[in-house]
Design an enzyme around this catalytic site. Structure first.
Site, short mmCIF file in Angstrom:
data_model
loop_
_atom_site.label_atom_id
_atom_site.label_comp_id
_atom_site.label_asym_id
_atom_site.label_seq_id
_atom_site.Cartn_x
_atom_site.Cartn_y
_atom_site.Cartn_z
N ASP A 148 -5.00 -25.53 -8.84
CA ASP A 148 -4.81 -24.06 -8.58
C ASP A 148 -3.80 -23.59 -9.25
OD1 ASP A 148 -4.69 -21.56 -7.16
OD2 ASP A 148 -4.03 -22.56 -5.34
N TYR B 282 -5.00 -29.11 0.45
CA TYR B 282 -5.75 -28.19 0.98
C TYR B 282 -6.54 -28.53 2.07
CZ TYR B 282 -3.94 -25.20 -3.00
OH TYR B 282 -3.10 -24.64 -3.71
N LYS C 198 0.11 -37.07 -10.76
CA LYS C 198 1.67 -37.60 -10.62
C LYS C 198 1.45 -38.96 -9.64
CE LYS C 198 5.70 -36.10 -10.42
NZ LYS C 198 6.51 -35.77 -11.70
N ASP D 208 3.89 -32.95 -15.01
CA ASP D 208 4.97 -32.00 -15.39
C ASP D 208 5.10 -32.11 -16.86
OD1 ASP D 208 5.49 -34.92 -14.84
OD2 ASP D 208 7.51 -34.50 -13.89
#
Ligand code: NAI
Length: 342
Positions: free
Chosen positions: A232, A127, A174, A208
């Site tokens: 988010d 972002y 990740k 995940d």
């Protein structure tokens, strides 16, 4: 309201924003909250007035007052405007988005006993706004990760967990794929844990797998810490575990200012119909009052927060609910039901 009053910038926002903000202000007034609200605009409402989504006057008012209650804002897509929310968070360095997600009596969901708090890094990551057209048909979005921002959000999450005796902090990442960017985030979070909060139980999880485990049994988790984009998405996922976006509040906290707002957006599909659940913003107002107690020692704010919390807990338990929670009340009727109990 007879106590010392704290100036509060109120941004009604767009879509359902004005409806839920009006509800929150009515409840705050009924609870004798020590606040002096002053209205400023952002989003579509500001474009209509001054041609920009975030007028300097609004930004400066929040800088001066240090405190805001904000309805959701719509940023028009494809017209060259940068997101109001991203701008506010970056310009005011509101680095910690704190989003509690708790089961509520009277709100039927798949799981009971959910009690999570999402800590989302709020100023960088994907972002950061660094997007480029490389050649026709090829674009990039840069993910920005800094030591400074990673460490300050880590400190906020661990300090919160320690102060409130939470059972653990889980970091979603990740770093197996984004070895450099998520790698730095993870390494700095580890460092803050080892050097400053070794006593706080802590684990790391690839996002995940973490999401799968969250929906299998959210009661295995407590404080969740992650960078901006993951936060988010996981905020909405966790909202779904406890009844949806109508019941998940949030705070955006920085060194010099704090903005309290619901996790949800402007919900154009139900705007102007007196249907929206105002509870998420009312819960955000309770967070605001507790923040005033913690940072400015205002015990009247704490007392007002307790009154509002008891009122909504009782209303929900007794079946007074809006349509998103399976109830029959409109925004204004639900607000009246709370005010009666405050
Ligand atoms: P949304 O959160 O506005 O709506 C998603 C779904 O949840 C819709 O079906 C909506 O009706 C429902 N919903 C949301 N809040 C509700 C409430 N209080 N009571 C009952 N139902 C509720 O998300 P969406 O549709 O992705 O975004 C709409 C606009 O909001 C976009 O312009 C987006 O940029 C903006 N937005 C603004 C935010 C902010 O100002 N903090 C946060 C998220 C989105």
């Amino acid at each position: 309201m007879s106590h010392n009053q704290h100036p509060l910038v109120v941004i009604p926002g767009d879509g359902i924003g004005p409806e839920v903000t009006d509800a929150a202000l009515r409840v705050l007034e009924a609870a004798d909250a020590p606040l002096a609200p002053e209205e400023h605009h952002a989003g579509l409402a500001a474009i209509d007035e001054v041609g920009e989504v975030l007028p300097d006057s609004t930004l400066n008012a929040i800088r001066n007052r240090g405190l805001a209650l904000k309805g959701p804002c719509t940023t028009p897509v494809g017209k060259g405007f940068r997101s109001v929310n991203v701008q506010l968070r970056q310009k005011l360095e509101l680095y910690a988005a704190i989003r509690p997600v708790r089961s509520l009596d009277g709100v039927k969901t798949r799981y009971g006993g959910v009690d999570l708090v999402v800590f989302r890094e709020n100023t960088e990551g994907l972002y950061a706004g660094v997007e480029n057209n490389i050649i026709p048909g090829v674009v990039t979005t840069m993910k920005v990760v800094t030591e400074k921002a990673s460490m300050r959000i880590a400190r906020a999450a661990f300090a919160y967990a320690k102060a409130r005796n939470r059972k653990k902090v889980t970091v979603f990442h990740k770093a197996n794929i984004m070895k450099v960017s998520d790698g730095l985030f993870l390494e700095r979070v580890d460092k803050v844990h080892t050097e400053e909060f070794p006593e706080v139980p802590y684990e790391t999880m690839i996002i995940d797998a973490g999401c799968m485990r969250l929906v299998q049994d959210p009661t295995n988790f407590d404080v969740l810490l992650m960078e901006n984009f993951y936060g988010d998405i996981v905020s909405d996922l966790t909202a779904g575990l406890v009844g949806g976006l109508g019941v998940t509040p949030g705070a955006n906290i920085g060194q010099d200012a704090a903005i309290f707002e619901a996790v949800h957006g402007s919900a154009p599909d139900i705007a102007g119909q007196n249907k929206a659940n105002p509870l998420a913003l009312i819960m955000s107002s309770v967070m605001l009052l507790n923040h005033l107690h913690e940072t400015r020692g205002d015990t009247n704010a704490k007392a007002s927060a307790e009154r509002i919390k008891s009122a909504y807990n009782a209303a929900l338990a007794e079946g007074d609910k809006t349509a998103d929670l399976g109830g029959a009340l409109s925004t204004s009727a639900f607000t009246d039901a709370l005010i009666k109990r405050v």
